[in-house]
Design an enzyme around this catalytic site. Structure first.
Site, PDB file in Angstrom:
ATOM      1  N   LYS A  63       0.818  -1.219   0.000  1.00 40.25           N
ATOM      2  CA  LYS A  63       0.000   0.000   0.000  1.00 40.25           C
ATOM      3  C   LYS A  63       0.854   1.272   0.000  1.00 40.25           C
ATOM      4  CE  LYS A  63      -2.514  -0.033   3.614  1.00 40.25           C
ATOM      5  NZ  LYS A  63      -1.981   1.043   4.482  1.00 40.25           N
ATOM      6  N   ARG A 104      -8.809   3.308   9.816  1.00 37.34           N
ATOM      7  CA  ARG A 104      -8.438   1.948  10.223  1.00 37.34           C
ATOM      8  C   ARG A 104      -9.542   1.274  11.035  1.00 37.34           C
ATOM      9  NH1 ARG A 104      -2.888   2.237   9.283  1.00 37.34           N
ATOM     10  NH2 ARG A 104      -1.608   0.723  10.317  1.00 37.34           N
ATOM     11  N   ARG A 155       9.710 -13.623   6.357  1.00 43.63           N
ATOM     12  CA  ARG A 155      10.517 -12.667   7.130  1.00 43.63           C
ATOM     13  C   ARG A 155      11.134 -13.350   8.344  1.00 43.63           C
ATOM     14  NH1 ARG A 155       6.759  -7.411   7.859  1.00 43.63           N
ATOM     15  NH2 ARG A 155       8.301  -6.867   9.434  1.00 43.63           N
ATOM     16  N   ARG A 214      15.628 -10.821  16.497  1.00 41.31           N
ATOM     17  CA  ARG A 214      14.959  -9.620  15.999  1.00 41.31           C
ATOM     18  C   ARG A 214      13.871 -10.022  14.965  1.00 41.31           C
ATOM     19  NH1 ARG A 214      13.446  -4.401  16.649  1.00 41.31           N
ATOM     20  NH2 ARG A 214      12.013  -4.544  14.957  1.00 41.31           N
ATOM     21  N   ARG A 252      -0.319  -7.367  13.628  1.00 39.21           N
ATOM     22  CA  ARG A 252      -0.887  -6.312  12.787  1.00 39.21           C
ATOM     23  C   ARG A 252      -1.937  -6.876  11.821  1.00 39.21           C
ATOM     24  NH1 ARG A 252       2.340  -1.547  11.766  1.00 39.21           N
ATOM     25  NH2 ARG A 252       2.024  -1.872   9.558  1.00 39.21           N
TER      26      ARG A 252
HETATM   27  P1  AMP Z   1       1.264   2.212   9.301  1.00 41.78           P
HETATM   28  O1  AMP Z   1       2.570   2.800   8.937  1.00 41.78           O
HETATM   29  O2  AMP Z   1       0.112   2.831   8.567  1.00 41.78           O
HETATM   30  O3  AMP Z   1       1.241   0.717   9.187  1.00 41.78           O
HETATM   31  O4  AMP Z   1       1.000   2.551  10.843  1.00 41.78           O
HETATM   32  C1  AMP Z   1       1.897   2.145  11.853  1.00 41.78           C
HETATM   33  C2  AMP Z   1       1.203   2.086  13.194  1.00 41.78           C
HETATM   34  O5  AMP Z   1       0.667   3.370  13.512  1.00 41.78           O
HETATM   35  C3  AMP Z   1       0.000   1.159  13.255  1.00 41.78           C
HETATM   36  O6  AMP Z   1       0.362  -0.165  13.539  1.00 41.78           O
HETATM   37  C4  AMP Z   1      -0.812   1.773  14.381  1.00 41.78           C
HETATM   38  O7  AMP Z   1      -0.257   1.482  15.645  1.00 41.78           O
HETATM   39  C5  AMP Z   1      -0.607   3.247  14.134  1.00 41.78           C
HETATM   40  N1  AMP Z   1      -1.626   3.790  13.220  1.00 41.78           N
HETATM   41  C6  AMP Z   1      -1.428   4.301  11.971  1.00 41.78           C
HETATM   42  N2  AMP Z   1      -2.575   4.730  11.437  1.00 41.78           N
HETATM   43  C7  AMP Z   1      -3.538   4.492  12.356  1.00 41.78           C
HETATM   44  C8  AMP Z   1      -4.949   4.692  12.393  1.00 41.78           C
HETATM   45  N3  AMP Z   1      -5.607   5.234  11.357  1.00 41.78           N
HETATM   46  N4  AMP Z   1      -5.607   4.305  13.521  1.00 41.78           N
HETATM   47  C9  AMP Z   1      -4.966   3.764  14.572  1.00 41.78           C
HETATM   48  N5  AMP Z   1      -3.653   3.541  14.591  1.00 41.78           N
HETATM   49  C10 AMP Z   1      -2.940   3.894  13.501  1.00 41.78           C
END
Ligand code: AMP
Length: 188
Positions: free
Chosen positions: A13, A88, A127, A134, A145
């Protein structure tokens, strides 16, 4: 163009988001990037969310919604934007409709990259094959996730699908294959 790009973790994405924003000269809004920047700057927000980010869980809705409300009001968003990693949760999707309504704007595209669960799981497993401590941690967070995605973020696609606003795009193949498919939707 005012775009939402949805898709599970590991679907590519972020890469596609950057390509679309460059091609169409619109602002790239990534809530993940914004929060990582806050953590790095050790701001009040950063201190609050740093542990949550490490765990793979979601930051509370109120925090991200406020962040997006402020960001969408900024001048550069007038030329269009792409939301990457937001909404999200179903609550975030509903709040976004409210924020855009206040701004007198409407989304032009809600796109979802489709990648089968099995393939996402295989990517996570790969991975882990590096075998270091790590890598084990990484795999655990990646799996977490994915679980969070299924439980909390899948309803976001349902929300837009029920309103006939969702376009599903096949996320398999090379970066170029996928970006060609996305462009066909954006520029038919
Ligand atoms: P990403 O880089 O979009 O995968 O986001 C990394 C982390 O940031 C996620 O695993 C969440 O902990 C937090 N995060 C990012 N966007 C959101 C969102 N819209 N709602 C809640 N947490 C978010």
């Amino acid at each position: 163009m005012r775009i939402i790009l949805l898709g599970p973790p590991g679907a590519g994405k972020g890469t596609q988001a950057l390509g679309i924003c460059k091609q169409h000269e619109i602002s790239h809004i990534s809530t993940g990037d914004m929060m990582r920047a806050a953590v790095k700057a050790k701001s009040a927000l950063g201190l609050k969310v740093s542990k949550i980010l490490d765990s793979g869980e979601l930051v509370p809705d109120e925090i991200v919604i406020q962040l997006i409300r402020e960001r969408l009001a900024q001048a550069d968003c007038k030329n269009g934007f792409l939301l990457d990693g937001f909404p999200r949760t179903a609550a975030q999707a509903k709040a976004l409709d409210g924020v855009l309504n206040e701004l007198g704007q409407k989304l032009t595209h809600v796109l979802q990259l489709m990648v089968p669960d099995q393939i996402l799981l295989e990517r996570i497993k790969k991975r882990g094959e590096a075998g270091s401590h790590r890598a084990d941690d990484d795999v655990e967070v990646a799996a977490k996730r994915l679980k969070v995605y299924w439980e909390q973020t899948a309803p976001v696609a349902d929300y837009y699908r029920q309103q006939n606003r969702l376009t599903e795009v096949d996320g398999l193949g090379s970066i170029e294959d996928v970006s060609t498919r996305l462009e066909k939707v954006l520029n038919p």
